[in-house]
Design an enzyme around this catalytic site. Structure first.
Site, short mmCIF file in Angstrom:
data_model
loop_
_atom_site.label_atom_id
_atom_site.label_comp_id
_atom_site.label_asym_id
_atom_site.label_seq_id
_atom_site.Cartn_x
_atom_site.Cartn_y
_atom_site.Cartn_z
N ARG A 79 0.87 -1.18 0.00
CA ARG A 79 0.00 0.00 0.00
C ARG A 79 0.91 1.23 0.00
NH1 ARG A 79 -2.82 2.81 4.46
NH2 ARG A 79 -4.68 3.84 3.67
N ASN A 154 -6.99 8.26 2.36
CA ASN A 154 -6.70 7.66 3.66
C ASN A 154 -7.54 8.29 4.76
OD1 ASN A 154 -4.81 6.01 5.45
ND2 ASN A 154 -4.53 8.05 6.31
N GLU A 155 -8.21 7.45 5.56
CA GLU A 155 -8.94 7.89 6.77
C GLU A 155 -9.63 9.24 6.54
OE1 GLU A 155 -6.12 7.72 9.96
OE2 GLU A 155 -5.71 5.59 9.63
N HIS A 223 -9.36 0.34 9.62
CA HIS A 223 -8.05 0.48 10.24
C HIS A 223 -8.19 0.12 11.71
CE1 HIS A 223 -6.43 3.45 6.97
NE2 HIS A 223 -6.91 2.31 6.47
N TYR A 225 -6.70 -0.10 15.29
CA TYR A 225 -5.71 0.29 16.29
C TYR A 225 -6.34 0.13 17.67
CZ TYR A 225 -2.80 1.84 12.41
OH TYR A 225 -2.04 1.87 11.27
N GLU A 252 -5.19 -1.11 7.52
CA GLU A 252 -4.07 -0.75 8.39
C GLU A 252 -4.30 -1.40 9.74
OE1 GLU A 252 -3.00 3.27 9.18
OE2 GLU A 252 -3.04 3.87 7.07
N TRP A 281 0.71 -1.41 9.04
CA TRP A 281 1.37 -0.11 9.02
C TRP A 281 2.60 -0.21 9.90
CZ3 TRP A 281 0.33 4.31 6.28
CH2 TRP A 281 1.16 5.40 6.57
#
Length: 546
Positions: A79, A154-155, A223, A225, A252, A281
């Site tokens: 990516r 992205n995001e 993503h 986290y 991610e 990531w």
């Protein structure tokens, strides 16, 4: 350098609105990589499961050797971080980036990073500005549909709930504009709320966005986290897309983050079990306090960090699970051989509310990635429904009803999405559970000053003479309140528009001994007043109020 993520601690009022979309053109025929059900497939129909790393190319344009280095460690995808010109770049070397991907036999996911945190990050670009950038690079992209995935931005929204609520319309409009301008690539759409979708906006609106893609060729990217620090949260998100029949990748994730400690082991194991792609990531060059997310030190592939060792060489890691795209002559499952049928499940550790199933393992030419477990109620008749995607040949069923007969069967899956025949059916009957009045529930709330949020603390006590092994607490809000996930001490479920809530035990508090109790709780929102809940049931039996 990874952009920051902030997990909101205040509750967010639900934003109810209708989104009007322009008429969708007739569906065209996607070429190259495309969506097939919940899977990504290549032009020849072979399943492609992403296994890769992000590379911050826009900030480290001289590190062109990273493409080959990422491939050498087993990845099939990279990516690539690009800039659209609002904050970074613009990246005008897209043709060279695609060439580097192809030279290294990698599928190339290209993302415009400038959109990160729009609505909260003042300098962020809009998705519409990202599309303008992609159109400017059209000559380098059209014709590369076998090799390139377009990750629009992205995001693309931060934690501003009212702004994030426009994700569906903004994403649909961006996709339609790309299609109108001749892009027939597989499109990847990132979640809002710094990519983590903790408010469920992408989860709840993905079907609408997918339907608004004329090519029906969009994959959704979550993503993971600090919001995803438990297996329950990870599985619930994956389950939602599987139930909706929509494609999902983990675009991610990391082993640590400033907003919490993501459960990377579950992310990787469940992605492998379910045939979902994941991209970690990131390769190297992180700053701003998240240097621990570097997979290698100083872009040197011989200096793997602990995170690099984990994602490339660990259990369910890239080296063990990645298969090169067939466009490069790689694996896949070209003969479409299905796994063998699993052995008949056998039940053990049967209680009033749970049971463990084991079955003979299946075999396959490219390896079994997981098992689908189906359940029906009753010794005969009833409809089987999917209740679990187990990674191995064992499964523990929970939240069952006491003194009830259940039937189970399983089937195996491989990395190409082929499924085996169904196993023979196993039948079991759960034990007797607690009788009415054998439980007591205390419910206390604290309202947040000047807010429409509250915290609820709930204590469940077993007042009977027998242990309760596995429990589900059920209640209905009397004032239209809403639970704000994830809560603590239990897994909470509340359907949209419903007052009914269930709270199911987690591993550490599944058993309540006679006289024993457990404390659970959650944050919630309300409008107007916040009347107390006074009626509860535990495993279907009414409880006394404390």
């Amino acid at each position: 350098m990874k952009s920051r993520r902030t997990v909101a601690v205040a509750s967010v009022l639900a934003v109810l609105f209708s989104i009007l979309f322009l008429p969708v053109p007739a569906q065209s025929a996607p070429t190259g990589l495309r969506v097939s059900g919940t899977r990504i497939v290549e032009a020849n129909g072979s399943a492609f499961v992403m296994r890769g790393a992000s590379h911050a190319h826009v900030w480290y344009q001289g590190e062109t050797g990273s493409f080959a280095d990422i491939k050498a460690l087993g990845a099939n995808t990279v990516r690539v971080v690009l800039g659209s010109g609002q904050r970074w770049g613009p990246s005008t070397d897209v043709a060279n980036v695609v060439s580097l991907c192809k030279q290294s036999r990698l599928i190339c996911v290209l993302e415009a990073h400038d959109t990160t945190g729009y609505g909260e990050e003042g300098a962020a670009a809009t998705l519409d500005q990202a599309v303008t950038y992609w159109i400017s690079q059209k000559s380098a992209l059209v014709g590369q549909e076998d090799y390139v995935v377009l990750n629009i931005g992205n995001e693309p929204f931060g934690n501003n709930a009212q702004v994030s609520a426009t994700w569906a319309s903004a994403t649909s409009n961006a996709i339609q504009r790309l299609r109108t301008n001749g892009f027939n690539h597989l499109i990847m759409a990132d979640a809002p709320m710094w990519g983590q979708d903790w408010g469920g906006i992408m989860r709840d609106n993905a079907a609408t966005v997918f339907a608004n893609d004329p090519d029906r060729n969009t994959v959704f990217s979550i993503h993971m986290y600090g919001v995803y620090d438990t297996a329950a949260e990870i599985n619930a998100y994956f389950d939602a897309f599987r139930t909706a029949g929509l494609p999902l990748v983990v675009g991610e994730f990391g082993h640590n983050h400033s907003d919490g400690d993501p459960d990377e082991d579950t992310i990787m194991a469940q992605a492998q079990s379910r045939g979902l792609g994941y991209i970690g990531w990131s390769w190297s060059g992180n700053g701003g306090g998240v240097e621990y997310l570097d997979m290698v030190t100083a872009f040197d592939p011989s200096r793997l960090t602990s995170w690099g060792e984990r994602i490339f060489n660990g259990a369910n890691g890239i080296r063990a699970t990645s298969r090169e795209a067939t466009i490069y002559g790689g694996g896949g499952d070209p003969d479409e051989q299905a796994p063998t049928t699993p052995g008949t499940p056998t039940a053990s550790s049967v209680t009033a509310t749970s049971a463990t199933l084991n079955w003979g393992a299946s075999t396959d030419d490219i390896g079994v990635t997981g098992y689908d477990v189906y359940r029906a109620t009753g010794a005969s008749g009833g409809t089987f429904t999917l209740v679990s995607t187990a990674g191995t040949n064992t499964y523990t069923a929970s939240a069952l009803t006491p003194e009830t007969t259940y039937r189970f069967y399983v089937r195996a899956r491989d990395a190409a999405g082929n499924v085996s025949g169904n196993s023979a059916t196993a039948t079991l009957t759960t034990q007797a559970g607690p009788v009415g009045g054998d439980c007591r529930v205390a419910y206390q709330t604290t309202n947040w000053g000047g807010s429409s949020g509250f915290t609820a603390n709930v204590t469940i006590t077993n007042t009977g003479t027998s242990a309760i092994n596995g429990w589900t607490l059920a209640f209905a809000f009397p004032g239209g309140q809403r639970v704000t996930p994830p809560g603590w001490g239990a897994t909470y479920t509340q359907a949209a528009g419903s007052a009914n809530v269930t709270a199911t035990n987690v591993d550490y508090n599944a058993t309540l001994a006679p006289g024993g109790s457990t404390s659970i709780g959650f944050n919630g929102t309300y409008s107007g007043s916040n009347p107390a809940v006074t009626a509860f049931t535990l495993n279907g039996s009414a409880c006394a109020a404390a």
